[in-house]
Design a protein around this motif. Structure first.
Motif, short mmCIF file in Angstrom:
data_model
loop_
_atom_site.label_atom_id
_atom_site.label_comp_id
_atom_site.label_asym_id
_atom_site.label_seq_id
_atom_site.Cartn_x
_atom_site.Cartn_y
_atom_site.Cartn_z
N LYS A 186 0.84 -1.21 0.00
CA LYS A 186 0.00 0.00 0.00
C LYS A 186 0.87 1.26 0.00
O LYS A 186 0.53 2.27 -0.62
CB LYS A 186 -0.94 0.00 1.22
CG LYS A 186 -1.99 -1.10 1.20
CD LYS A 186 -2.96 -0.94 2.37
CE LYS A 186 -4.01 -2.03 2.39
NZ LYS A 186 -3.54 -3.27 3.01
N ILE A 187 2.02 1.18 0.69
CA ILE A 187 2.97 2.31 0.67
C ILE A 187 3.47 2.49 -0.77
O ILE A 187 3.53 3.62 -1.28
CB ILE A 187 4.15 2.07 1.64
CG1 ILE A 187 3.67 2.14 3.10
CG2 ILE A 187 5.26 3.11 1.41
CD1 ILE A 187 4.74 1.84 4.14
N LEU A 188 3.81 1.39 -1.41
CA LEU A 188 4.31 1.46 -2.79
C LEU A 188 3.24 2.00 -3.74
O LEU A 188 3.52 2.80 -4.63
CB LEU A 188 4.80 0.09 -3.25
CG LEU A 188 6.03 -0.46 -2.49
CD1 LEU A 188 6.25 -1.93 -2.80
CD2 LEU A 188 7.27 0.35 -2.81
N SER A 189 1.99 1.58 -3.51
CA SER A 189 0.87 2.10 -4.33
C SER A 189 0.71 3.60 -4.11
O SER A 189 0.46 4.36 -5.05
CB SER A 189 -0.44 1.39 -3.97
OG SER A 189 -0.35 0.02 -4.28
N GLY A 190 0.85 4.03 -2.85
CA GLY A 190 0.76 5.46 -2.52
C GLY A 190 1.85 6.26 -3.20
O GLY A 190 1.61 7.36 -3.71
N ILE A 191 3.07 5.69 -3.24
CA ILE A 191 4.19 6.36 -3.90
C ILE A 191 3.90 6.51 -5.39
O ILE A 191 4.08 7.59 -5.98
CB ILE A 191 5.50 5.58 -3.66
CG1 ILE A 191 5.93 5.69 -2.19
CG2 ILE A 191 6.62 6.08 -4.57
CD1 ILE A 191 7.00 4.70 -1.77
N ALA A 192 3.41 5.41 -6.02
CA ALA A 192 3.07 5.45 -7.46
C ALA A 192 2.01 6.51 -7.71
O ALA A 192 2.05 7.23 -8.73
CB ALA A 192 2.59 4.08 -7.91
N GLU A 193 1.07 6.63 -6.78
CA GLU A 193 -0.02 7.60 -6.92
C GLU A 193 0.50 9.04 -6.86
O GLU A 193 0.17 9.86 -7.72
CB GLU A 193 -1.01 7.36 -5.77
CG GLU A 193 -2.35 8.09 -5.89
CD GLU A 193 -3.23 7.83 -4.67
OE1 GLU A 193 -3.75 8.83 -4.12
OE2 GLU A 193 -3.37 6.66 -4.25
N ILE A 194 1.37 9.34 -5.87
CA ILE A 194 1.80 10.75 -5.72
C ILE A 194 2.81 11.18 -6.78
O ILE A 194 3.00 12.37 -7.00
CB ILE A 194 2.35 11.06 -4.30
CG1 ILE A 194 3.59 10.23 -3.99
CG2 ILE A 194 1.28 10.91 -3.24
CD1 ILE A 194 4.52 10.88 -3.02
N ILE A 195 3.46 10.20 -7.45
CA ILE A 195 4.35 10.60 -8.56
C ILE A 195 3.60 10.56 -9.90
O ILE A 195 4.19 10.76 -10.95
CB ILE A 195 5.64 9.74 -8.62
CG1 ILE A 195 5.33 8.28 -8.96
CG2 ILE A 195 6.44 9.84 -7.34
CD1 ILE A 195 6.57 7.43 -9.30
N GLY A 196 2.28 10.29 -9.82
CA GLY A 196 1.43 10.35 -11.02
C GLY A 196 1.55 9.16 -11.94
O GLY A 196 1.33 9.27 -13.14
N SER A 260 -2.24 10.71 -0.11
CA SER A 260 -2.63 9.39 -0.61
C SER A 260 -3.26 8.56 0.52
O SER A 260 -2.58 8.16 1.46
CB SER A 260 -1.41 8.65 -1.17
OG SER A 260 -1.71 7.29 -1.39
N GLU A 261 -4.54 8.29 0.39
CA GLU A 261 -5.25 7.51 1.42
C GLU A 261 -4.68 6.10 1.54
O GLU A 261 -4.44 5.60 2.64
CB GLU A 261 -6.75 7.44 1.05
CG GLU A 261 -7.60 6.86 2.16
CD GLU A 261 -9.09 6.77 1.77
OE1 GLU A 261 -9.77 5.93 2.35
OE2 GLU A 261 -9.53 7.55 0.88
#
Length: 454
Positions: A186-196, A260-261
């Motif tokens: 989930k942390i990795l998904s959040g990182i992917a989300e905030i870098i677009g 990122s939730e």
């Protein structure tokens, strides 16, 4: 002249001494699993390819060993298909079964097939071989054992905590110093989300999982190759290279992932696991490592990997949380979390560090020398008492020369030899020789048992 036999690359034979060492590994892991309430199951070596394909990502699918159908596997295949030489397409027609790649997917299949017999949460362990059509290299084999433990049917993070305690206990018993690495998908998904780059989460995780092996520059090159923008790669750098204590890393991540939730949920889960383990007094180091991605597609929460500190070798244990694995077999909503000990790599580490306890690798403890029919018959009577007392003992089957029999004892590292000749039989005793010191004593069966047991 007959051709010299060989075995496939990436496989090994194991001698009696090596098997004693391997059984020490399996028994240690099995004992710890039992301590935590896990029960053993087994599944077939081969599964239907429909069970295995698509569960490990494209890279994993390529490493599946496929089993050719028996009988006329050309039936139902057109000449056009044969002439196309399309290996993947032809394999799908020739092969319905494959050797299992790991124990987790067969376990998920087992849960779905036996759901009516299982009490949830279901805590199972499994110690069996798996096969991967990988390029053999040091510490990487095509056939190797995994020792898995999984809990399904519970979302509680206490399961993650207990699995980390199991890892710590097992390696403490082996006297191997390790670093337990933890991250969260989930942390990795959040990182992917905030870098677009949310849609590239799999590409990102597969690439950064290789950081230890190929270095930062090559990881960045692979990310670029996968179509991830320079701007996104630049944003990723400080996150990948995050340093400090676990608490400091979590604090930084809360900041970085504030928008990122899903990312914050991953931070919260990691914080609970790490804080709870802090109170358990683990003997080994546990580290939040953002480069840990575990390339397998089915992980959805916490992920783990264990590295030996005193030997250069790849991961020796790994695992994680998978919330939707049984869903692909038509059983949605069953959450699971598991770990897998790489027994073959642990074997290599224990060998390199010479950490096997003497009693784990010793076989026979006592050998009776055979001087002939009468002497052997007398020895067999004592031998029965010796074995009944739990001592591993044998008699040399032939009345061979004394030198040959003593050489046999030396080669097998047997610590005691019992010599029974006419004089010993007249006294109803045996001459017991300590092979290490050379000391010899005439003893009764009871005295012999006491000395060898001591």
């Amino acid at each position: 002249m007959a051709a010299k036999p060989s075995i496939p690359k990436g496989t090994r034979d194991f001698s009696p001494v090596e098997m004693a060492k391997r059984n020490y590994i399996f028994n240690t892991i099995r004992d710890v699993y039992h301590l935590y309430g896990f029960q053993q199951i087994e599944t077939p070596s081969m599964e239907m390819l429909s069970t295995l394909m698509g569960k490990y990502g494209d890279e994993g699918d390529k490493l599946l060993f496929k089993i050719q159908n028996s009988g006329d596997y050309f039936s139902g295949i057109t000449d056009e298909e044969l002439l196309s030489r399309n290996a993947a397409k032809l394999a799908s027609k020739f092969c319905e079964k494959g050797l299992r790649y790991d124990l987790t997917v067969p376990f998920a299949r087992y849960v779905v097939m036996h759901r009516d017999e299982i009490t949830f949460p279901f805590k199972r362990y499994q110690i069996q071989p798996v096969w991967r059509a990988d390029r053999p290299q040091k510490g990487r084999y095509r056939e190797f054992y995994q020792c898995d433990a999984d809990v399904v049917g519970s979302d509680s993070l206490l399961n993650e905590v207990e699995l980390m305690q199991i890892v710590d206990t097992v390696f403490s018993r082996f006297n191997i110093r390790v670093c337990i690495k933890i991250n969260n998908r989930k942390i990795l998904s959040g990182i992917a989300e905030i870098i677009g780059e949310s849609d590239k989460i799999v590409d990102i995780t597969v690439a950064i999982d290789k950081l230890d092996k190929i270095g930062l520059d090559n990881v960045n090159a692979e990310l670029k190759e996968k179509g991830i923008s320079d701007e996104a790669i630049a944003k990723l750098q400080p996150i990948i290279l995050l340093s400090g204590t676990n608490t400091e890393k979590l604090a930084t991540l809360k900041n970085v992932l504030s928008a990122s939730e899903v990312g914050l949920k991953g931070v919260e889960e990691s914080e609970f696991i790490l804080n709870t383990l802090e109170t358990m007094g683990l003997k080994n180091e546990i580290e939040l490592d953002l480069t840990l991605a575990r390339g397998l597609n089915y992980y959805t929460g916490a992920i783990f990997e264990v590295k030996a500190l005193d030997v250069q070798i790849g991961s020796i244990t790994g695992g994680g949380r998978y919330d939707n694995l049984t869903g692909v077999f038509g059983m949605a909503g069953v959450s699971g979390v598991g770990i897998s000990f790489g027994a073959d790599r642990i074997f290599d580490v224990l060998n390199q560090l010479e950490l096997y306890p003497k009693e784990a690798v010793n076989g026979t403890e006592l050998l009776f020398i055979n001087f002939g029919e009468k002497e052997a018959a007398f020895s067999m009577g004592i031998l029965s008492k010796v074995r009944a007392a739990g001592i591993r003992a044998e008699i040399f089957p032939d009345a061979a020369k004394m030198k040959k029999q003593m050489s046999y004892a030396n080669t097998k590292n047997i610590p005691f030899v019992a010599i029974v000749g006419e004089n010993e039989m007249n006294e109803g005793k045996a001459m017991l020789k300590n092979m290490e010191t050379g000391e010899q004593n005439l003893v009764s069966a009871e005295e012999l048992i006491a000395v060898v047991k001591k």
